[in-house]
Design a protein around this motif. Structure first.
Motif, mmCIF file in Angstrom:
data_model
loop_
_atom_site.group_PDB
_atom_site.id
_atom_site.type_symbol
_atom_site.label_atom_id
_atom_site.label_comp_id
_atom_site.label_asym_id
_atom_site.label_seq_id
_atom_site.Cartn_x
_atom_site.Cartn_y
_atom_site.Cartn_z
ATOM 1 N N THR A 282 -9.432 3.889 10.524
ATOM 2 C CA THR A 282 -10.721 4.639 9.409
ATOM 3 C C THR A 282 -10.536 5.418 8.777
ATOM 4 O OG1 THR A 282 -13.122 3.541 11.161
ATOM 5 C CG2 THR A 282 -13.001 5.013 9.040
ATOM 6 N N ILE A 283 -10.370 5.802 7.877
ATOM 7 C CA ILE A 283 -10.017 7.025 7.290
ATOM 8 C C ILE A 283 -11.809 8.321 6.695
ATOM 9 C CG2 ILE A 283 -9.524 8.509 4.973
ATOM 10 C CD1 ILE A 283 -7.100 6.315 5.006
ATOM 11 N N VAL A 284 -11.283 9.495 6.852
ATOM 12 C CA VAL A 284 -12.485 10.171 6.883
ATOM 13 C C VAL A 284 -12.467 11.289 5.773
ATOM 14 C CG1 VAL A 284 -14.597 11.431 7.599
ATOM 15 C CG2 VAL A 284 -13.176 10.073 8.771
ATOM 16 N N MET A 285 -12.805 11.455 4.476
ATOM 17 C CA MET A 285 -12.126 12.162 3.594
ATOM 18 C C MET A 285 -13.356 12.750 3.481
ATOM 19 S SD MET A 285 -11.548 8.734 0.387
ATOM 20 C CE MET A 285 -10.737 10.340 -0.265
ATOM 21 N N PRO B 12 -7.602 1.236 0.512
ATOM 22 C CA PRO B 12 -7.209 2.477 1.672
ATOM 23 C C PRO B 12 -5.739 2.514 1.767
ATOM 24 C CG PRO B 12 -8.631 1.768 2.810
ATOM 25 C CD PRO B 12 -9.486 0.954 1.363
ATOM 26 N N PRO B 13 -4.545 2.904 1.322
ATOM 27 C CA PRO B 13 -3.371 3.380 2.318
ATOM 28 C C PRO B 13 -3.341 3.153 3.232
ATOM 29 C CG PRO B 13 -3.802 5.652 2.065
ATOM 30 C CD PRO B 13 -5.617 4.946 1.703
ATOM 31 N N LYS C 113 0.773 -1.501 -0.441
ATOM 32 C CA LYS C 113 0.058 0.010 -0.205
ATOM 33 C C LYS C 113 0.877 1.098 -0.036
ATOM 34 C CE LYS C 113 -3.310 -1.682 2.192
ATOM 35 N NZ LYS C 113 -4.704 -2.070 3.575
ATOM 36 N N GLY C 114 -0.082 1.763 -0.636
ATOM 37 C CA GLY C 114 1.055 3.857 -0.281
ATOM 38 C C GLY C 114 0.297 5.209 -0.697
ATOM 39 N N PHE C 115 0.179 5.627 -0.093
ATOM 40 C CA PHE C 115 -1.055 6.790 -0.072
ATOM 41 C C PHE C 115 0.142 7.730 -1.255
ATOM 42 C CE2 PHE C 115 -2.111 8.923 4.648
ATOM 43 C CZ PHE C 115 -3.260 8.920 3.363
ATOM 44 N N ASP C 116 -0.516 7.326 -2.611
ATOM 45 C CA ASP C 116 -0.529 8.028 -3.724
ATOM 46 C C ASP C 116 -1.744 8.266 -4.482
ATOM 47 O OD1 ASP C 116 -1.486 5.229 -4.467
ATOM 48 O OD2 ASP C 116 0.620 4.984 -5.759
ATOM 49 N N HIS C 117 -1.870 9.059 -5.857
ATOM 50 C CA HIS C 117 -3.669 9.072 -6.452
ATOM 51 C C HIS C 117 -3.693 8.511 -7.307
ATOM 52 C CE1 HIS C 117 -3.420 13.729 -5.315
ATOM 53 N NE2 HIS C 117 -3.257 13.436 -4.696
#
Length: 203
Positions: free
Chosen positions: A73-76, A91-92, A43-47
């Motif tokens: 949990t991520i909230v976006m 999700p990352p 996993k990685g935080f990318d677009h």
């Protein structure tokens, strides 16, 4: 319940993207080291949402890794969801995502993914905490994050400050227009081309 942390990568002058949602050099530090954030690089935080096995400095990895491992949990907001296509249902960090939007989840979009669409920030945090249990609820910066912060629902603010000045763009705290006090920073970690800062919200 776990704590709610509002966090994003941000320019020195407080922007998380330019007016066209470009991030410029804000995410370069994710690629300039030799230490993977997540073992295995799945996993990685990318677009792209594909995951790229980001490698950062040892100092950044020591700070970021336990946070990512602790997220439930991520909230976006819907803007970020649309930009990254919800990371294609992966999700990352964490196992669940809550999207604050007046529009429902797209028909047929990754039915296997634990993504929940709600149209109210208070309901979003309630759902996120229910899903996360004792784990961290990670709130992305921006308009929705600013609304959650202004509603008094954020426990901590975490900023990965990159040495660049944008001049204009999308603000970390969105359109917040009132003063809020934070405690002295309890996290100050210098990485390579990034400064990690953490503040508890003063109640």
């Amino acid at each position: 319940m776990g704590i709610v942390i509002m966090q994003s990568v941000v320019s020195v002058d407080g922007f998380i993207a330019d007016e066209k949602d470009g991030v410029g050099p804000l995410h370069d530090w994710y690629f300039n080291g030799d230490t993977p954030i997540i073992d295995g690089g799945e996993k990685g935080f990318d677009h792209s949402g594909a995951g790229s096995g980001f490698k950062v400095s040892r100092a950044s990895a020591a700070y970021v890794r336990p946070i990512w491992e602790g997220v439930g949990t991520i909230v976006m907001g819907r803007t970020l969801f649309d930009l990254v296509n919800g990371w294609e249902g992966r999700p990352p960090a964490g196992d669940h995502v809550v999207v604050v939007s007046h529009r429902p989840k797209p028909d047929g979009w990754h039915p296997e993914a634990s993504y929940h669409f709600v149209d109210d920030v208070t309901a979003a945090i309630e759902k996120a905490q229910e899903l996360a249990g004792e784990r961290i609820v990670s709130v992305n910066g921006g308009v929705v994050g600013g609304q959650i912060f202004a509603a008094g629902l954020v426990d901590e603010v975490a900023m990965d400050v990159v040495p660049v000045v944008f001049g204009s763009g999308k603000r970390f705290f969105g359109g917040i227009d009132a003063q809020h006090l934070l405690e002295d920073p309890h996290v100050v970690v210098q990485g390579d081309r990034v400064l990690h800062l953490g503040f508890k919200v003063r109640r």
